[in-house]
Design a protein around this motif. Structure first.
Motif, mmCIF file in Angstrom:
data_model
loop_
_atom_site.group_PDB
_atom_site.id
_atom_site.type_symbol
_atom_site.label_atom_id
_atom_site.label_comp_id
_atom_site.label_asym_id
_atom_site.label_seq_id
_atom_site.Cartn_x
_atom_site.Cartn_y
_atom_site.Cartn_z
ATOM 1 N N GLN A 220 25.548 -20.490 -32.550
ATOM 2 C CA GLN A 220 24.717 -20.429 -31.355
ATOM 3 C C GLN A 220 24.917 -21.632 -30.457
ATOM 4 O OE1 GLN A 220 20.645 -19.336 -31.956
ATOM 5 N NE2 GLN A 220 21.151 -17.639 -33.316
ATOM 6 N N ARG A 221 25.220 -22.782 -31.039
ATOM 7 C CA ARG A 221 25.543 -23.956 -30.214
ATOM 8 C C ARG A 221 26.764 -23.662 -29.354
ATOM 9 N NH1 ARG A 221 22.383 -28.088 -28.394
ATOM 10 N NH2 ARG A 221 20.928 -28.675 -29.996
ATOM 11 N N GLY A 222 27.672 -22.851 -29.904
ATOM 12 C CA GLY A 222 28.853 -22.474 -29.129
ATOM 13 C C GLY A 222 28.596 -21.270 -28.228
ATOM 14 N N GLY A 223 27.352 -20.770 -28.212
ATOM 15 C CA GLY A 223 27.017 -19.688 -27.296
ATOM 16 C C GLY A 223 27.132 -18.298 -27.883
ATOM 17 N N ILE A 224 27.418 -18.200 -29.193
ATOM 18 C CA ILE A 224 27.574 -16.868 -29.806
ATOM 19 C C ILE A 224 26.399 -16.603 -30.731
ATOM 20 C CG2 ILE A 224 28.988 -15.415 -31.283
ATOM 21 C CD1 ILE A 224 30.467 -15.926 -28.834
ATOM 22 N N LEU A 225 25.760 -15.460 -30.495
ATOM 23 C CA LEU A 225 24.647 -15.043 -31.338
ATOM 24 C C LEU A 225 25.191 -14.074 -32.373
ATOM 25 C CD1 LEU A 225 21.474 -14.860 -31.626
ATOM 26 C CD2 LEU A 225 21.604 -12.910 -30.089
ATOM 27 N N ASN A 226 24.930 -14.358 -33.656
ATOM 28 C CA ASN A 226 25.324 -13.400 -34.694
ATOM 29 C C ASN A 226 24.078 -12.957 -35.445
ATOM 30 O OD1 ASN A 226 26.412 -11.869 -36.682
ATOM 31 N ND2 ASN A 226 27.842 -13.395 -37.443
ATOM 32 N N VAL A 227 23.560 -11.781 -35.073
ATOM 33 C CA VAL A 227 22.342 -11.303 -35.735
ATOM 34 C C VAL A 227 22.679 -10.652 -37.073
ATOM 35 C CG1 VAL A 227 21.011 -10.977 -33.626
ATOM 36 C CG2 VAL A 227 22.384 -9.096 -34.523
ATOM 37 N N VAL B 2 30.350 -25.712 -24.322
ATOM 38 C CA VAL B 2 30.785 -24.318 -24.288
ATOM 39 C C VAL B 2 29.577 -23.386 -24.394
ATOM 40 C CG1 VAL B 2 31.952 -22.572 -25.686
ATOM 41 C CG2 VAL B 2 33.134 -24.676 -25.092
ATOM 42 N N GLY B 3 28.592 -23.803 -25.203
ATOM 43 C CA GLY B 3 27.400 -22.973 -25.337
ATOM 44 C C GLY B 3 26.487 -23.094 -24.134
ATOM 45 N N GLU B 4 26.605 -24.201 -23.439
ATOM 46 C CA GLU B 4 25.716 -24.476 -22.312
ATOM 47 C C GLU B 4 26.238 -23.818 -21.041
ATOM 48 O OE1 GLU B 4 22.298 -25.512 -21.878
ATOM 49 O OE2 GLU B 4 23.033 -26.436 -23.690
ATOM 50 N N ASN B 5 27.479 -24.104 -20.735
ATOM 51 C CA ASN B 5 28.061 -23.590 -19.492
ATOM 52 C C ASN B 5 29.578 -23.436 -19.639
ATOM 53 O OD1 ASN B 5 28.873 -23.033 -16.903
ATOM 54 N ND2 ASN B 5 27.296 -24.339 -15.988
ATOM 55 N N PRO B 6 30.005 -22.284 -20.117
ATOM 56 C CA PRO B 6 31.423 -22.099 -20.438
ATOM 57 C C PRO B 6 32.360 -22.272 -19.237
ATOM 58 C CG PRO B 6 30.188 -20.034 -20.701
ATOM 59 C CD PRO B 6 29.199 -21.123 -20.491
ATOM 60 N N SER B 7 31.913 -21.868 -18.055
ATOM 61 C CA SER B 7 32.830 -21.983 -16.908
ATOM 62 C C SER B 7 33.139 -23.445 -16.609
ATOM 63 C CB SER B 7 32.221 -21.339 -15.658
ATOM 64 O OG SER B 7 31.472 -20.231 -15.988
ATOM 65 N N VAL B 8 32.090 -24.277 -16.640
ATOM 66 C CA VAL B 8 32.292 -25.699 -16.382
ATOM 67 C C VAL B 8 33.151 -26.314 -17.481
ATOM 68 C CG1 VAL B 8 31.117 -27.924 -16.263
ATOM 69 C CG2 VAL B 8 30.180 -25.949 -15.045
ATOM 70 N N MET C 227 15.227 -25.414 -32.973
ATOM 71 C CA MET C 227 15.693 -25.926 -31.674
ATOM 72 C C MET C 227 17.150 -26.389 -31.774
ATOM 73 S SD MET C 227 12.410 -27.783 -30.003
ATOM 74 C CE MET C 227 12.086 -29.000 -31.243
ATOM 75 N N TRP C 228 17.927 -25.696 -32.605
ATOM 76 C CA TRP C 228 19.368 -25.917 -32.743
ATOM 77 C C TRP C 228 19.688 -27.356 -33.188
ATOM 78 C CZ3 TRP C 228 16.898 -23.025 -29.103
ATOM 79 C CH2 TRP C 228 17.135 -21.656 -29.179
ATOM 80 N N ASN C 229 18.786 -27.913 -34.000
ATOM 81 C CA ASN C 229 19.011 -29.248 -34.550
ATOM 82 C C ASN C 229 19.075 -29.140 -36.076
ATOM 83 O OD1 ASN C 229 18.656 -31.820 -35.647
ATOM 84 N ND2 ASN C 229 17.463 -32.514 -33.882
ATOM 85 N N ALA D 143 14.680 -26.658 -23.157
ATOM 86 C CA ALA D 143 15.665 -27.695 -22.891
ATOM 87 C C ALA D 143 16.780 -27.673 -23.929
ATOM 88 C CB ALA D 143 14.984 -29.059 -22.874
ATOM 89 N N ALA D 144 16.436 -27.290 -25.168
ATOM 90 C CA ALA D 144 17.431 -27.347 -26.241
ATOM 91 C C ALA D 144 18.289 -26.087 -26.298
ATOM 92 C CB ALA D 144 16.723 -27.543 -27.590
ATOM 93 N N LYS D 145 17.753 -24.984 -25.800
ATOM 94 C CA LYS D 145 18.446 -23.704 -25.969
ATOM 95 C C LYS D 145 19.807 -23.690 -25.282
ATOM 96 C CE LYS D 145 17.866 -18.787 -25.382
ATOM 97 N NZ LYS D 145 17.133 -17.690 -24.796
ATOM 98 N N PRO D 146 20.872 -23.311 -26.033
ATOM 99 C CA PRO D 146 22.178 -23.211 -25.378
ATOM 100 C C PRO D 146 22.092 -22.173 -24.251
ATOM 101 C CG PRO D 146 22.404 -23.107 -27.767
ATOM 102 C CD PRO D 146 20.936 -23.032 -27.469
ATOM 103 N N GLU D 147 22.388 -22.628 -23.053
ATOM 104 C CA GLU D 147 22.138 -21.813 -21.854
ATOM 105 C C GLU D 147 22.895 -20.484 -21.885
ATOM 106 O OE1 GLU D 147 19.760 -21.145 -19.218
ATOM 107 O OE2 GLU D 147 19.554 -23.077 -20.222
ATOM 108 N N ALA D 148 24.116 -20.522 -22.401
ATOM 109 C CA ALA D 148 24.957 -19.317 -22.330
ATOM 110 C C ALA D 148 24.836 -18.454 -23.577
ATOM 111 C CB ALA D 148 26.416 -19.718 -22.125
ATOM 112 N N LEU D 149 23.824 -18.716 -24.412
ATOM 113 C CA LEU D 149 23.693 -17.995 -25.683
ATOM 114 C C LEU D 149 23.631 -16.487 -25.463
ATOM 115 C CD1 LEU D 149 23.333 -18.133 -28.721
ATOM 116 C CD2 LEU D 149 20.879 -18.323 -28.372
ATOM 117 N N GLY D 150 24.526 -15.767 -26.154
ATOM 118 C CA GLY D 150 24.473 -14.317 -26.123
ATOM 119 C C GLY D 150 25.226 -13.696 -24.966
ATOM 120 N N ARG D 151 25.698 -14.506 -24.033
ATOM 121 C CA ARG D 151 26.407 -13.919 -22.886
ATOM 122 C C ARG D 151 27.916 -14.010 -23.105
ATOM 123 N NH1 ARG D 151 22.638 -16.497 -19.317
ATOM 124 N NH2 ARG D 151 24.178 -18.037 -18.713
ATOM 125 N N PRO D 152 28.595 -12.884 -23.012
ATOM 126 C CA PRO D 152 30.047 -12.956 -23.164
ATOM 127 C C PRO D 152 30.652 -13.763 -22.023
ATOM 128 C CG PRO D 152 29.318 -10.670 -22.807
ATOM 129 C CD PRO D 152 28.121 -11.534 -22.687
#
Lengths: 291, 376
Positions: free
Chosen positions: A26-33, A152-158, A216-218, A278-287
């Motif tokens: 999830q830190r890398g932006g991928i959710l695996n349920v 990468v989890g926060e803002n992959p484009s940047v 909180m991803w810690n 504030a802690a949540k990876p912004e791009a979580l779950g979005r391809p």
């Protein structure tokens, strides 16, 4: 009492392994349920491999490998094909439930191997869990690789613009996440409760998933949550140790799930939400699809 | 990428027509069946013979067909329990827990009226059967609505919450039917008391009357989704929750609504299997098997792309195959869980095929012009 505590810490280690993998995912932006499914696969194939080779090492390696494979599969679906991550995760969970029921059935019964040596009354897995928590905290927050994973989890484009390969980092994360979930499953079936039975996990993976939201991803908070739920789980199995005669054993089995729900509600309160947001990876779950 | 002189590429689909979607879904099922035949080959069984056995038992054999249709009704209701929230972009994987609670409520009605005493107790079926169904729907709706409320009011991830509620409901059933629970069979077996004969649901040619409800729901849901304001709001919310808010749609209300509706239908699925299928008429000791079976509803819902009418043939196929799979594993002496293996393979194949709902493969001869698009 000591034995109860020791069992709790060992249960906690399983939550820790599965949770750490999902946390890195999830830190890398991928959710695996679907970690419950990966755990079922790791537990079942690890059990079969260990029993056939009479070696715990072989069992654990088998679990790591199947976990890696399923992690990469989730990566292929969600990173390369851009499939909805929830659909892919659900697929892995149901595939795990379905296929391990069939594959493991001939092995129903106890493992029948000598127990793994304990260190100071606890399995080596507990210590390994603690070491991993510290190592991952350090990796995520103190190294440049950690910064890359988080960005990468926060803002992959940047991240991509600044020269980080989003695809490579995310594949690394899902590979690690899968291995940890597979390993967690094997720790369950080879040490914690070395008996194979159909769909024996009964929700460990989903509680681990909830723990990651709670953490909180810690990794440090995750460890604390895992300890709490390890004790809670053990208590739900042996309520007579603390409150003899109160409520039936089936009601006790509901308690960890009910408390998990309460925790999830609690973390949605405004106080928690401002910190959580504030802690949540912004791009979580979005391809992330490069144009 | 170039393969054998063809330029192969990918193109994002602008729109997906109904027949294209149907074709992709059909391909996905076929690929899963090919994969499933590997299971037979690994077990030393000729897959063609196995499929012939499965399909002839499921759809030709008189006894098998009735069982298949009972499963079909159950799966169709489970599918609707999944589809309604899915329309709003929400995941209901709690049909399992909702059907458990629904069955408990239905049996609660019988218990309250003294039906536990003996199978020969007479209770007026015209009054009590509708009451049982109502109780089942309310029970399922409450558990579903709880997940909807948690999502709408507290933004608790509905996948996690419905799954946690499944486990709570699972242990609740054990509490009620095992080890002296109040619904426990008087003969001491770990299952619920048997339904009085007067409450055995009416059948039509051996098929529980619930088939009419399931089929009527198809029409009702189709109408709800396509022709009503609420259906439009659910869809708008599913497509873009943020924009829907500006259009005056209340997100908490929608999420409670879809989960209440889905849960109520799942509750009816519980009534159907444990109180209307001939030969069952009790909450069985292996009730979790039926809980797991309900997960086929997720697959059927995804394959039919949320269309209530398309869900009918898909549920029929899955109901028949899981039934035939269960039978063939006994007949061919294969391991337990063949129908579980099919469930897993169908699901994972379908996930892979999700890709084709969004992209199409184009191939073009190196020197020639004009795209030839193959659907799927």
């Amino acid at each position: 009492m000591w034995q109860f505590l020791a069992r709790s810490l060992e249960a906690a280690a399983i939550f820790t392994f599965a949770g750490l993998g999902e946390l890195v995912d999830q830190r890398g932006g991928i959710l695996n349920v679907g970690i419950e499914g990966v755990m079922l696969f790791g537990a079942t194939l690890g059990f079969i491999a260990a029993q056939n080779s009479n070696s715990y090492l072989v069992g654990l390696v088998a679990a790591l490998l199947i976990g890696l494979l399923l992690g990469l599969l989730h990566g292929f679906f969600s990173i390369t094909l851009g499939v909805d991550q929830v659909v892919s995760g659900m697929g892995i969970w149901i595939a795990g439930l379905g296929l391990t029921t069939y594959i493991g059935n001939p092995y129903t019964g106890p493992l029948g191997m000598e127990r793994i040596q304990t260190i100071g009354g606890l399995s080596p897995f507990f210590y390994l869990g603690v070491v991993l928590v510290v190592a991952l905290w350090f990796l995520l927050f103190k190294t440049s690789l950690g910064l890359k994973i988080r960005s990468v989890g926060e803002n992959p484009s940047v991240a991509e613009v600044s020269g980080i390969s989003v695809t490579a980092i995310r594949y690394g994360c899902v590979a690690f996440g899968g291995m940890m979930a597979g390993f967690a499953g094997a720790v369950y079936s080879l040490y914690y409760n070395p008996v194979w039975n159909y769909n024996f996990l009964m929700g460990w993976g989903f509680i681990a998933l909830a723990l990651v939201f709670f953490s909180m991803w810690n990794p440090i908070i995750l460890q604390a949550g895992a300890l709490l739920f390890g004790i809670l789980w053990q208590l739900s199995l042996n309520p007579q140790l603390v409150l003899p005669g109160l409520l039936s054993r089936y009601v006790w089995r509901m308690v960890p799930f009910a408390i998990t729900l309460l925790v999830l509600i609690l973390i949605s309160t405004r106080w928690f939400r401002t910190r959580w947001g504030a802690a949540k990876p912004e791009a979580l779950g979005r391809p992330y699809l490069k144009e | 990428m170039t393969i054998a002189g063809y330029q192969v590429g990918l193109k994002q689909r602008a729109a997906l027509s109904g027949w294209q979607a149907a074709l992709i879904s059909l391909f996905a099922i076929l690929v899963a069946l090919v994969l499933f035949s590997l299971v037979f080959i690994l077990d030393g069984v000729n897959p063609l013979a196995a499929y012939r056995e499965i399909f002839s038992y499921a759809f030709v054999n008189q006894y098998g067909l009735v069982l298949s249709l009972s499963r079909f009704i159950f799966l169709l209701l489970s599918t609707y329990a999944f589809i309604i929230p899915a329309r709003a972009g929400l995941w209901n994987i709690g049909m399992t827990g909702q059907l458990y609670v629904g069955s408990l409520c239905a049996y609660g009605v019988v218990y309250a009226l003294g039906g536990k005493a003996s199978q020969s107790v007479y209770l007026p079926p015209l009054l009590v059967i509708p009451l049982m169904m109502l109780a089942a729907a309310i029970g399922g709706a409450l558990l579903g609505g709880l997940a909807g409320l948690l999502k709408g009011r507290f933004d608790v991830n509905e996948i996690v919450s419905t799954m946690l509620l499944n486990f709570i409901a699972f242990w609740l059933v054990s509490e009620m039917i095992k080890e002296g629970g109040i619904f426990m069979n008087p003969q001491g077996r770990s299952e619920s008391f048997a339904l009085p004969a007067s409450l055995h649901a009416p059948t039509i040619a051996g098929i529980p009357f619930t088939v009419l409800i399931a089929l009527a729901l198809a029409v009702v849901l189709k109408f709800l989704f396509d022709k009503t304001r609420i259906g439009y709001q659910i869809k708008a919310f599913g497509l873009n929750p943020a924009a829907a808010r500006y259009a005056g749609i209340s997100p908490p209300a929608i999420s409670v609504l879809v989960f209440v509706l889905g849960g109520a239908i799942a509750g009816l699925a519980g009534y159907h299997y444990f109180a209307a299928v001939p030969g069952v008429y009790k909450i069985a000791r292996n009730y979790s098997y039926f809980g797991d079976l309900a997960f086929y509803g997720i697959i059927a819902g995804l394959i039919s792309l949320g269309d209530p009418l398309a869900a009918i043939p898909v549920s029929l196929l899955f109901g028949g195959m899981s039934n035939g799979g269960r039978w063939v594993q006994g007949k061919l002496h294969m391991g337990f869980g063949l129908d579980y293996a099919l469930l897993g393979l169908l699901m994972i194949t379908l996930v892979g095929f999700q890709f084709f709902y969004r992209y199409q493969i184009t191939w073009q001869k190196e020197e020639a012009h004009g795209d030839v698009a193959i659907p799927g």
